[in-house]
Design a protein around this motif. Structure first.
Motif, PDB file in Angstrom:
ATOM      1  N   SER A 298       0.820  -1.206   0.000  1.00 20.07           N
ATOM      2  CA  SER A 298       0.000   0.000   0.000  1.00 20.07           C
ATOM      3  C   SER A 298       0.856   1.258   0.000  1.00 20.07           C
ATOM      4  O   SER A 298       0.428   2.305  -0.457  1.00 20.07           O
ATOM      5  N   ARG A 299       2.067   1.097   0.511  1.00 22.93           N
ATOM      6  CA  ARG A 299       2.936   2.266   0.575  1.00 22.93           C
ATOM      7  C   ARG A 299       3.663   2.507  -0.732  1.00 22.93           C
ATOM      8  O   ARG A 299       4.357   3.498  -0.870  1.00 22.93           O
ATOM      9  N   LYS A 300       3.523   1.650  -1.638  1.00 28.19           N
ATOM     10  CA  LYS A 300       4.255   1.795  -2.892  1.00 28.19           C
ATOM     11  C   LYS A 300       3.878   3.080  -3.612  1.00 28.19           C
ATOM     12  O   LYS A 300       4.665   3.658  -4.345  1.00 28.19           O
ATOM     13  N   ARG A 301       2.684   3.530  -3.328  1.00 26.81           N
ATOM     14  CA  ARG A 301       2.243   4.741  -4.017  1.00 26.81           C
ATOM     15  C   ARG A 301       3.063   5.966  -3.606  1.00 26.81           C
ATOM     16  O   ARG A 301       3.174   6.903  -4.370  1.00 26.81           O
ATOM     17  N   SER A 302       3.558   5.959  -2.390  1.00 26.62           N
ATOM     18  CA  SER A 302       4.338   7.114  -1.949  1.00 26.62           C
ATOM     19  C   SER A 302       5.827   6.816  -1.893  1.00 26.62           C
ATOM     20  O   SER A 302       6.587   7.564  -1.321  1.00 26.62           O
ATOM     21  N   ASP A 303       6.212   5.693  -2.429  1.00 25.29           N
ATOM     22  CA  ASP A 303       7.626   5.320  -2.440  1.00 25.29           C
ATOM     23  C   ASP A 303       8.246   5.820  -3.734  1.00 25.29           C
ATOM     24  O   ASP A 303       7.983   5.311  -4.800  1.00 25.29           O
ATOM     25  N   TYR A 304       9.099   6.845  -3.615  1.00 28.94           N
ATOM     26  CA  TYR A 304       9.685   7.447  -4.804  1.00 28.94           C
ATOM     27  C   TYR A 304      11.095   6.946  -5.068  1.00 28.94           C
ATOM     28  O   TYR A 304      11.775   7.428  -5.945  1.00 28.94           O
TER      29      TYR A 304
ATOM     30  N   LYS B  48      -8.122  16.966  -1.988  1.00 29.72           N
ATOM     31  CA  LYS B  48      -7.897  16.907  -3.432  1.00 29.72           C
ATOM     32  C   LYS B  48      -6.573  17.580  -3.799  1.00 29.72           C
ATOM     33  O   LYS B  48      -5.861  17.145  -4.692  1.00 29.72           O
ATOM     34  N   GLU B  49      -6.308  18.697  -3.107  1.00 28.19           N
ATOM     35  CA  GLU B  49      -5.032  19.361  -3.336  1.00 28.19           C
ATOM     36  C   GLU B  49      -3.859  18.417  -3.017  1.00 28.19           C
ATOM     37  O   GLU B  49      -2.878  18.346  -3.752  1.00 28.19           O
ATOM     38  N   PHE B  50      -3.995  17.684  -1.917  1.00 27.89           N
ATOM     39  CA  PHE B  50      -2.930  16.754  -1.542  1.00 27.89           C
ATOM     40  C   PHE B  50      -2.824  15.606  -2.542  1.00 27.89           C
ATOM     41  O   PHE B  50      -1.719  15.148  -2.856  1.00 27.89           O
ATOM     42  N   GLU B  51      -3.972  15.131  -3.037  1.00 27.10           N
ATOM     43  CA  GLU B  51      -3.933  14.060  -4.030  1.00 27.10           C
ATOM     44  C   GLU B  51      -3.254  14.539  -5.311  1.00 27.10           C
ATOM     45  O   GLU B  51      -2.475  13.807  -5.937  1.00 27.10           O
ATOM     46  N   GLU B  52      -3.574  15.776  -5.674  1.00 29.64           N
ATOM     47  CA  GLU B  52      -2.951  16.342  -6.865  1.00 29.64           C
ATOM     48  C   GLU B  52      -1.435  16.517  -6.643  1.00 29.64           C
ATOM     49  O   GLU B  52      -0.622  16.273  -7.532  1.00 29.64           O
ATOM     50  N   PHE B  53      -1.112  16.939  -5.433  1.00 26.52           N
ATOM     51  CA  PHE B  53       0.309  17.078  -5.085  1.00 26.52           C
ATOM     52  C   PHE B  53       1.006  15.725  -5.178  1.00 26.52           C
ATOM     53  O   PHE B  53       2.115  15.619  -5.724  1.00 26.52           O
ATOM     54  N   ASN B  54       0.349  14.686  -4.678  1.00 28.81           N
ATOM     55  CA  ASN B  54       0.932  13.338  -4.724  1.00 28.81           C
ATOM     56  C   ASN B  54       1.115  12.875  -6.164  1.00 28.81           C
ATOM     57  O   ASN B  54       2.112  12.250  -6.516  1.00 28.81           O
ATOM     58  N   ARG B  55       0.142  13.190  -7.022  1.00 25.98           N
ATOM     59  CA  ARG B  55       0.224  12.788  -8.430  1.00 25.98           C
ATOM     60  C   ARG B  55       1.391  13.489  -9.119  1.00 25.98           C
ATOM     61  O   ARG B  55       2.181  12.864  -9.831  1.00 25.98           O
ATOM     62  N   ARG B  56       1.480  14.796  -8.883  1.00 30.84           N
ATOM     63  CA  ARG B  56       2.569  15.532  -9.511  1.00 30.84           C
ATOM     64  C   ARG B  56       3.943  15.094  -8.951  1.00 30.84           C
ATOM     65  O   ARG B  56       4.940  15.102  -9.660  1.00 30.84           O
TER      66      ARG B  56
ATOM     67  N   LEU C 227      -7.337  14.036   8.784  1.00 29.43           N
ATOM     68  CA  LEU C 227      -6.253  13.151   9.203  1.00 29.43           C
ATOM     69  C   LEU C 227      -6.441  11.747   8.659  1.00 29.43           C
ATOM     70  O   LEU C 227      -5.478  11.103   8.200  1.00 29.43           O
ATOM     71  N   MET C 228      -7.636  11.240   8.700  1.00 28.82           N
ATOM     72  CA  MET C 228      -7.910   9.874   8.258  1.00 28.82           C
ATOM     73  C   MET C 228      -7.573   9.712   6.772  1.00 28.82           C
ATOM     74  O   MET C 228      -6.911   8.740   6.376  1.00 28.82           O
ATOM     75  N   LYS C 229      -8.029  10.643   5.973  1.00 27.09           N
ATOM     76  CA  LYS C 229      -7.743  10.567   4.536  1.00 27.09           C
ATOM     77  C   LYS C 229      -6.264  10.812   4.237  1.00 27.09           C
ATOM     78  O   LYS C 229      -5.707  10.225   3.313  1.00 27.09           O
ATOM     79  N   LEU C 230      -5.689  11.732   5.013  1.00 29.99           N
ATOM     80  CA  LEU C 230      -4.280  12.090   4.769  1.00 29.99           C
ATOM     81  C   LEU C 230      -3.348  10.916   5.057  1.00 29.99           C
ATOM     82  O   LEU C 230      -2.362  10.712   4.350  1.00 29.99           O
ATOM     83  N   GLU C 231      -3.659  10.140   6.084  1.00 35.35           N
ATOM     84  CA  GLU C 231      -2.798   9.023   6.448  1.00 35.35           C
ATOM     85  C   GLU C 231      -2.739   7.957   5.365  1.00 35.35           C
ATOM     86  O   GLU C 231      -1.802   7.150   5.327  1.00 35.35           O
ATOM     87  N   LYS C 232      -3.744   7.944   4.469  1.00 33.34           N
ATOM     88  CA  LYS C 232      -3.715   7.001   3.359  1.00 33.34           C
ATOM     89  C   LYS C 232      -2.793   7.466   2.236  1.00 33.34           C
ATOM     90  O   LYS C 232      -2.413   6.693   1.371  1.00 33.34           O
ATOM     91  N   LEU C 233      -2.498   8.762   2.259  1.00 33.50           N
ATOM     92  CA  LEU C 233      -1.667   9.323   1.190  1.00 33.50           C
ATOM     93  C   LEU C 233      -0.172   9.322   1.550  1.00 33.50           C
ATOM     94  O   LEU C 233       0.686   9.346   0.662  1.00 33.50           O
ATOM     95  N   THR C 234       0.129   9.339   2.816  1.00 29.83           N
ATOM     96  CA  THR C 234       1.531   9.469   3.224  1.00 29.83           C
ATOM     97  C   THR C 234       1.881   8.468   4.312  1.00 29.83           C
ATOM     98  O   THR C 234       1.002   7.987   5.035  1.00 29.83           O
ATOM     99  N   ASP C 235       3.177   8.187   4.396  1.00 33.18           N
ATOM    100  CA  ASP C 235       3.665   7.260   5.420  1.00 33.18           C
ATOM    101  C   ASP C 235       4.221   7.987   6.635  1.00 33.18           C
ATOM    102  O   ASP C 235       4.699   7.345   7.575  1.00 33.18           O
ATOM    103  N   ILE C 236       4.178   9.286   6.645  1.00 33.48           N
ATOM    104  CA  ILE C 236       4.762  10.037   7.750  1.00 33.48           C
ATOM    105  C   ILE C 236       3.945   9.831   9.012  1.00 33.48           C
ATOM    106  O   ILE C 236       2.727  10.033   9.022  1.00 33.48           O
ATOM    107  N   ARG C 237       4.630   9.415  10.049  1.00 37.99           N
ATOM    108  CA  ARG C 237       4.017   9.247  11.360  1.00 37.99           C
ATOM    109  C   ARG C 237       4.983   9.776  12.407  1.00 37.99           C
ATOM    110  O   ARG C 237       6.172   9.478  12.355  1.00 37.99           O
TER     111      ARG C 237
END
Length: 965
Positions: free
Chosen positions: A592-598, A822-830, A886-896
């Motif tokens: 699941s973290r592969k999406r944010s693994d650059y 949505k802004e964060f999702e767009e940021f993640n996409r870019r 917070l709930m939605k954001l935690e799905k976008l990033t691995d930062i804890r």
């Protein structure tokens, strides 16, 4: 009286022989007359009275025989004569005469036995002489008989035999003389054969033989000729000795030494040898340099031969400088090697002689002389080591300083340093010298060269930076700076072509010396410049990938934990400590973290640019020079630090400088980073575009040491939202700086090893205050991206439209939350799009996400602080919105944990505080702005407290804000 006196004269003044010849025995013994005896008997017999009478005699009577007593007495008579007085005076004279006569008689009687004995001896002698006369007469008679009995023939035979013997001796002498006359031919032959000991031995033998026949007139001329021949041999021997200086030959030198020993001039030979070595050094260097000068001049003009060596060195051209230096060192090596082998010969010879002496100790005197000669030669040779090396140093120093090397190519200058370094190694092995003369001369040239070289490199670096598009330079994941040609010297093992300064100490101590290595042939200066073709650098990847298989695997699904980078197996990494919680991670979580693994978008290769690579190469070149010439280590390291400073300053100027965001007070730039940037700007950056003609000379000199501030290339676009405001370029720039800092960290032990002890604080300060701040530049650089990537202003507008004074508890969150997500999702996409171009390391992605989340949370607090009216239900709605975010954001990033999560939650919870709790809360939470705190007091407590209490809280807020102003 007259008789007595005549008797005394006869006895005392004539020799016994005369007395014997002139006196007969009867004459010698005249008996006194009766009258004389009577007179003697009448005289007093008392010896004392008699002695007194004798003493009363006047001195004049004892003067000499010519004294006329009568005349004397007559002259003494008084003018008037008195008979009585005359008689009395006569009686007195008679008494004196009688006393003297008695005394003489007594003496005669006393000596008479001795006289008789002596007379008998004289008589016996006379008889012997008469007998001798008879014998001589008989001998003569017999000789006459013998003469008449022998014939003239027998005597003639004896004379002829004697003459024959003399002629035989003369014939032998003539034959020897003839042989001596012919020795000059043999001597000439022996000299041509270089048999100097034999020639000297023959010449000395001839001189010895000639001294035997020196009574011949022809020998004197031969003796003179032999002396001239011996002097000629000594001259040829001196010439033969001089040949040793350039090409030592054991057999040749052995003959020369034997010859000098025969001459008894061993010490003179050693003095001459040192003079020849000194002359050989001078002639060698002069001929080498003269050859190159004439070759470059293109003619054989004799004017160069009349120049001094120092003036001749100034005519060497840049193209011929290195070949001439190499040939110069080769020639000087041959001279020093000859001296080394000469010393070896004497050591071996002394050992052999000592062994012979110990076995046969008969000739003590000769042994002492030889021992004295050996000690003299040994001391002379040992003393000559430093003298010869000093001459070599001075000649090479003159050559080095005769040409300005500041415009040489780097490789050429390094080659010069390498040759000189090898020459200094030769000097250390030759006589233990540290070569201060060479070190000082090459230090002057190096500092002069390096200042010019560094200034040019800084200008080139500025040009590179201003034309740099900050594209990724594709290198292999296994890339190491040691693979670069400039750093090969750090891995090279000791070899003849490598300078001693490039070798580890263990290699130097365990290996043989250059003199031992090249004693039988070869030359340590016969080295060609390193060929670029032989030094291949396999560091670049093909199209950014090391192989097709790796390119495919870069995008494959990974099914095992071994394929996952270690840092991705962590839940989160605490930026302060770098630690991760000990917690197992499931495979599903990893997927699941592969999406944010650059990190998987490219092979995990270092991020650097062409400019970074050029800076690293420059550092390698600087270190080469520093390792070869340690006395300028501080200057080199100082210039190396300027390269890093300028690169750091350029990255900050291009991508991190933004006064708007720095004024937010979020501590993006640490005080250490700001101090470092200010120091760089003051010491290295020339902020004046044009030179001030009215400026002082000192100011102009200071400006020479500075470089203009670089400008970002117009090809780099940092304003496009699609590229996340130049994120790819920012990542390449910042991470290349971090990579450069890591390389400096890697090189720190090497730099520390050559840094002078007095200058080590500078190196420590450079690493602690500059190199270590490279990673701190990430925050201000990526903050700018985070601040522009998400539209925080739009979110504030959406929050302003929300009604917070609701009467019912809402179950649905507000629209601004979705907009923000949505802004964060767009940021993640870019971000994913950018990662396809450039690998985004995990620390970078974490900082970007942290900045964005931190800004979003602070925007939320700012939006809540803008609320005009708020009910308890509205406060509950704020909490609902934030929890949904917070709930939605935690799905976008691995930062804890989520950055600034407590910042928002604490602010929302503050709405529920009472008056007393609010005052304590305000004093404890100074991270909030005055506006945010004032809103809490006015909106939350405004309806529950009176005006006085509210004024008190507002005053407390004002007191807290006052120091900030």
């Amino acid at each position: 009286m007259q008789k007595i006196k005549s008797l005394m004269t006869r006895q005392g003044l004539r020799s016994p022989q005369e007395s014997v010849n002139d006196l007969s025995p009867i004459e010698s013994f005249r008996i006194p007359t009766k009258e004389e005896l009577r007179e003697l008997h009448e005289e007093p017999t008392d010896p004392q009275a008699q002695q007194e009478i004798i003493n009363s005699i006047e001195e004049v009577y004892f003067s000499n025989d010519s004294f006329d007593i009568v005349k004397y007495e007559l002259e003494r008579l008084p003018p008037v004569l008195s008979l009585q007085e005359l008689e009395e005076y006569r009686d007195k004279l008679k008494q004196q005469q009688a006393a003297v006569s008695k005394k003489v008689a007594d003496l005669i009687l006393e000596k008479q036995p001795a006289y008789v004995e002596e007379l008998e001896r004289v008589t016996s002698l006379q008889t012997g002489l008469q007998l001798a006369a008879v014998i001589c007469t008989n001998g003569r008679r017999h000789l006459n008989i013998a003469k008449e009995g022998f014939t003239q023939t027998s005597l003639g035979l004896l004379a002829n035999q004697r003459k024959r013997q003399l002629l035989i001796g003369l014939l032998k002498s003539l034959r020897t003389i003839k042989t001596l006359q012919r020795t000059d031919v043999r001597l000439s032959e022996m000299l041509e054969e270089e048999d100097y000991p034999g020639a000297i031995q023959l010449c000395l033998e001839c001189q010895k033989a000639a001294s035997t026949f020196k009574h011949y007139s022809c020998i004197s001329e031969l003796n003179s000729k032999l002396q001239d021949t011996l002097e000629q041999i000594e001259e040829q021997l001196d010439v033969a000795l001089s040949k040793i200086c350039k090409n030592f030959d054991i057999n040749h030198y052995t003959k020369v030494q034997q010859a000098y020993r025969l001459l008894g001039k061993t010490q003179t030979a050693m003095d001459q040898l040192h003079m020849h070595f000194t002359q050989a050094i001078h002639n060698t260097v002069f001929q080498v340099v003269l050859g190159y000068v004439e070759l470059c001049a293109g003619n054989t003009d004799t004017k160069f031969q009349k120049l001094q060596y120092k003036d001749l060195c100034t005519h060497i051209t840049s193209d011929s400088y290195i070949p001439c230096l190499a040939d110069l060192c080769k020639a000087l090596w041959e001279v020093m090697l000859s001296y080394y082998r000469t010393m070896q010969w004497h050591e071996n010879h002394d050992q052999d002689e000592a062994a012979v002496v110990s076995s046969d100790g008969n000739n003590v005197i000769g042994t002492e002389e030889n021992s004295f000669d050996r000690n003299y030669v040994k001391k002379k040779l040992e003393h000559g080591l430093s003298r010869i090396w000093q001459d070599v140093q001075l000649k090479v120093k003159t050559y080095l300083l005769g040409t300005d090397l500041s415009n040489f190519k780097y490789d050429d200058f390094i080659f010069v340093l390498d040759i000189i370094s090898r020459l200094m190694q030769v000097g250390e092995e030759f006589c233990g010298s540290k070569s201060e003369v060479l070190q000082e001369s090459i230090r002057k040239q190096s500092v002069n060269y390096f200042k010019t070289y560094h200034r040019t490199r800084l200008e080139e670096l500025r040009m590179f930076l201003e034309n740099e598009t900050w594209e990724l330079c594709p290198v292999k994941s296994s890339f190491s700076i040691l693979q670069l040609h400039e750093f090969k010297f750090m891995e090279q093992s000791r070899s003849p072509s490598v300078s001693p300064s490039k070798q580890p100490a263990s290699a130097i101590s365990s290996s043989v010396t250059l003199f031992e290595q090249y004693c039988n042939g070869g030359n340590p200066f016969e080295i060609q410049a390193d060929s670029k073709e032989d030094e291949t650098e396999d560091v670049l990847a093909s199209n950014g990938y090391e192989s097709d298989e790796q390119e495919k695997s870069a995008y494959q699904e990974y099914d095992s934990d071994s394929d996952v980078p270690e840092e991705l197996k962590r839940d989160y990494v605490d930026e302060q400590t770098g630690d991760a919680p000990i917690k197992s991670v499931s495979r599903e979580t990893l997927r699941s973290r592969k999406r944010s693994d650059y990190n998987l978008s490219k092979v995990n290769a270092p991020i650097l640019t062409n400019t970074t690579l050029n800076v690293i190469r420059l550092v390698g070149k600087y270190m080469q020079m520093m390792n070869i010439l340690k006395p300028i280590a501080f200057d080199v390291i100082h210039f190396m630090s300027q390269l890093f400073d300028y690169y750091l300053y350029a990255v900050y100027t291009f991508f991190g400088r933004n006064d708007t965001f720095e004024s937010t007070g979020l501590g993006l730039s640490s005080s250490r980073l700001r101090t470092t940037l200010n120091r760089i700007q003051e010491s290295l950056i020339d902020l004046e575009v044009s030179a001030d003609p009215s400026g002082t000379l000192t100011a102009a000199e200071e400006r020479k040491e500075k470089v203009p501030s670089p400008h970002l290339s117009h090809l780099v676009v940092l304003t496009s939202g699609n590229s996340l405001y130049g994120l790819a370029e920012r990542v390449v720039a910042t991470e290349s700086l971090v990579f450069l800092a890591e390389q400096f960290e890697f090189l720190q032990p090497h730099l520390d090893a050559v840094m002078p002890a007095a200058k080590k604080p500078f190196l420590q300060q450079f690493y602690s205050q500059t190199v270590s701040t490279a990673s701190e530049l990430r925050k201000p650089v990526y903050w700018i991206v985070a601040a522009k990537a998400i539209d925080y202003e739009q979110m504030l507008l959406l929050m302003a439209n929300v009604k917070w004074d609701v009467k019912e508890i809402m179950s649905q969150h507000n629209v601004y939350v979705d907009a923000l997500l949505k802004e964060f999702e767009e940021f993640n996409r870019r971000l994913n799009d950018v990662s396809k171009r450039v690998r985004i390391p995990l620390p970078v992605s974490n900082i970007l996400w942290e900045h964005c989340i931190r800004l979003a949370n602070r925007t939320l607090v700012e939006g809540y602080a803008n609320v005009k009216k708020c009910s308890n239900e509205g406060r509950a709605l704020m909490q609902l919105d934030f929890q949904q975010f917070l709930m939605k954001l935690e799905k976008l990033t691995d930062i804890r944990p989520i950055p600034d999560k407590e910042f928002v939650e604490t602010y929302i919870k503050a709405y529920y505080l009472t008056e007393n709790d609010m005052e304590c809360w305000i004093k404890e939470h100074r991270e909030y702005s005055t506006k945010q705190l004032t809103n809490l007091v006015n909106i939350c407590l405004g309806t529950y407290i009176n005006k006085k209490a509210r004024q008190k809280l507002l005053a407390t807020i004002d007191d807290i804000d006052r120091p900030k102003r």
